[in-house]
Design a protein around this motif. Sequence first.
Motif, PDB file in Angstrom:
ATOM      1  N   SER A 144     -59.949-114.108  18.919  1.00  0.00           N
ATOM      2  CA  SER A 144     -61.280-114.622  19.270  1.00  0.00           C
ATOM      3  C   SER A 144     -62.236-113.465  19.513  1.00  0.00           C
ATOM      4  O   SER A 144     -61.819-112.330  19.788  1.00  0.00           O
ATOM      5  CB  SER A 144     -61.219-115.518  20.509  1.00  0.00           C
ATOM      6  N   TRP A 145     -63.532-113.792  19.373  1.00  0.00           N
ATOM      7  CA  TRP A 145     -64.598-112.829  19.625  1.00  0.00           C
ATOM      8  C   TRP A 145     -65.474-113.425  20.716  1.00  0.00           C
ATOM      9  O   TRP A 145     -66.034-114.488  20.527  1.00  0.00           O
ATOM     10  CB  TRP A 145     -65.402-112.581  18.328  1.00  0.00           C
ATOM     11  N   TYR A 146     -65.536-112.793  21.866  1.00  0.00           N
ATOM     12  CA  TYR A 146     -66.248-113.363  23.020  1.00  0.00           C
ATOM     13  C   TYR A 146     -65.796-114.797  23.292  1.00  0.00           C
ATOM     14  O   TYR A 146     -66.626-115.677  23.484  1.00  0.00           O
ATOM     15  CB  TYR A 146     -67.767-113.298  22.832  1.00  0.00           C
ATOM     16  N   VAL A 196     -59.937-117.305  14.990  1.00  0.00           N
ATOM     17  CA  VAL A 196     -59.235-117.133  13.713  1.00  0.00           C
ATOM     18  C   VAL A 196     -57.751-117.302  14.031  1.00  0.00           C
ATOM     19  O   VAL A 196     -57.269-116.768  15.026  1.00  0.00           O
ATOM     20  CB  VAL A 196     -59.466-115.714  13.139  1.00  0.00           C
ATOM     21  N   MET A 197     -57.052-118.049  13.174  1.00  0.00           N
ATOM     22  CA  MET A 197     -55.635-118.257  13.448  1.00  0.00           C
ATOM     23  C   MET A 197     -54.785-117.728  12.293  1.00  0.00           C
ATOM     24  O   MET A 197     -55.139-117.937  11.131  1.00  0.00           O
ATOM     25  CB  MET A 197     -55.355-119.731  13.644  1.00  0.00           C
ATOM     26  N   ARG A 221     -65.226 -98.500  17.685  1.00  0.00           N
ATOM     27  CA  ARG A 221     -66.620 -98.045  17.834  1.00  0.00           C
ATOM     28  C   ARG A 221     -67.570 -99.119  17.338  1.00  0.00           C
ATOM     29  O   ARG A 221     -68.670 -99.277  17.832  1.00  0.00           O
ATOM     30  CB  ARG A 221     -66.849 -96.761  17.031  1.00  0.00           C
ATOM     31  N   PHE A 222     -67.141 -99.842  16.298  1.00  0.00           N
ATOM     32  CA  PHE A 222     -68.000-100.892  15.715  1.00  0.00           C
ATOM     33  C   PHE A 222     -67.217-102.198  15.713  1.00  0.00           C
ATOM     34  O   PHE A 222     -66.916-102.762  14.649  1.00  0.00           O
ATOM     35  CB  PHE A 222     -68.404-100.506  14.280  1.00  0.00           C
ATOM     36  N   GLN A 258     -65.669-108.946  12.018  1.00  0.00           N
ATOM     37  CA  GLN A 258     -66.150-109.712  10.863  1.00  0.00           C
ATOM     38  C   GLN A 258     -65.412-109.296   9.580  1.00  0.00           C
ATOM     39  O   GLN A 258     -64.937-110.133   8.832  1.00  0.00           O
ATOM     40  CB  GLN A 258     -67.671-109.494  10.655  1.00  0.00           C
ATOM     41  N   LEU A 259     -65.340-107.973   9.361  1.00  0.00           N
ATOM     42  CA  LEU A 259     -64.747-107.494   8.098  1.00  0.00           C
ATOM     43  C   LEU A 259     -63.227-107.384   8.176  1.00  0.00           C
ATOM     44  O   LEU A 259     -62.539-107.529   7.172  1.00  0.00           O
ATOM     45  CB  LEU A 259     -65.313-106.111   7.733  1.00  0.00           C
TER      46      LEU A 259
END
Length: 379
Positions: free
Chosen positions: A73-75, A80-81, A331-332, A338-339
């Motif tokens: 998870s993001w925040y 995504v599983m 860092r990003f 996303q990528l």
Amino acid sequence: MTIRDVLIIGAGAAGSTAAFHLAQSNYKVTLLEKEEQNKLKPCGGGMASSVQHWFPFDLKPVVEEVIERVEFSWYLDDLVMAELPGNSPFWIVKREKLDEYLANKAIDAGAELIKPFEVSQVTKTAKGWIITDKNYKQLKSRALILANGSNSLWPANFGLGPKSKHLATTTSIRLQGRGNLTKGSSRFEFGLVHHGFAWAFPLNDCVNVGVGTFIGKSSSNNDYILEKLLPNLGFDPKSGSRIHSSLSVWNGNHKINGEGIIAIGDAASLCDPFLAEGLRPALMSGCEAAKALNEWLSGNTSNLDGYSQAMQKRWGKSMAWGKRIAQVFYRFPKVGYQLGIKRPTAPQRIAQILSGEMGYEDIAKRVIKRLMLQRFHKE
Ligand SMILES: Cc1cc2nc3c(=O)[nH]c(=O)nc-3n(C[C@H](O)[C@H](O)[C@H](O)COP(=O)(O)OP(=O)(O)OC[C@H]3O[C@@H](n4cnc5c(N)ncnc54)[C@H](O)[C@@H]3O)c2cc1C
């Protein structure tokens, strides 16, 4: 005074593995452990099932949960599983149980365990090593294994491992109950943690939850992150008693042996700098140390350099790419998520890394190939 073949400082996963394999080859080996009882260790307990190949006995008795899917998870959102490939590739263990189990197998094979024995001094002599504990008790050996974890000062004193340690900062807790984690699922959260990630690994009747920061200065807001994460996992935000610790992660290929001395596991700074996987290299280095010492003690070789070379080939090569990936990803992290994570094939790749099926080198080569193909099609 008896001169043992090998003294091992630290009866953790690495030390006990080395003790087992050396005892099996009939060497007089003694494990020295400072703790009287195996206490709760700050560790998620995630372990690739592929480590089973390195032991002639079954590890299943200490496996608490077999992980079949990983959620990212993001925040706390954008889930995504990933279904893990293969047959039960990722296990969760309780460290205190695993370490005790391995130490008992070493004892069954003929090793000696002395605890509590807190080593305070290590001295090199013409014939080998003298180890002194805090009560001035002394033991002697021909060879020495340093397996006393991330805070060990002796590797640097004897010129082994990285000159400057790269420390990951971690906070971990163990919670009773499972919250909302379903059977066979583990969770990784990326957005909440600056320069790192949080995890939740289920263990039958409880869950290991933690936060790790891998680059930059240590994070002081791990408690705040846990307060956000815990309700999302179905727990009270303040539950669990926090253990703060530093983890010495891989920081370059260095010699991790000297004359009659070998560093293994966290004492050799082998832990993966991207995902903090430290159990597999701890067990791998325990096996490789035993192999190299077997050759050296039996007079087949004049030095232990084969150990450092084997670890560079089997682990360091992949970790060099893991370190580069960590530096870019953390860092990003948003771009990374996303990528990296949201790419259709990415969760599968991460799962393959966790299960030990694929190394970072393979991942990096695939990415480079893809970028070159994209460029070729554009031209
Ligand atoms: C919060 C956290 C979560 C983690 N999660 C995971 C995970 O999910 N999966 C994974 O693969 N890795 C994980 N790791 C990494 C993993 O825990 C370590 O890499 C692993 O513990 C290394 O084992 P070791 O035997 O080298 O060291 P340790 O487990 O640290 O063992 C060292 C032993 O030496 C003893 N000792 C220390 N000093 C002395 C002394 N002076 N004299 C005698 N004995 C001494 C200690 O008591 C200890 O028993 C995590 C680490 C942290 C901090």
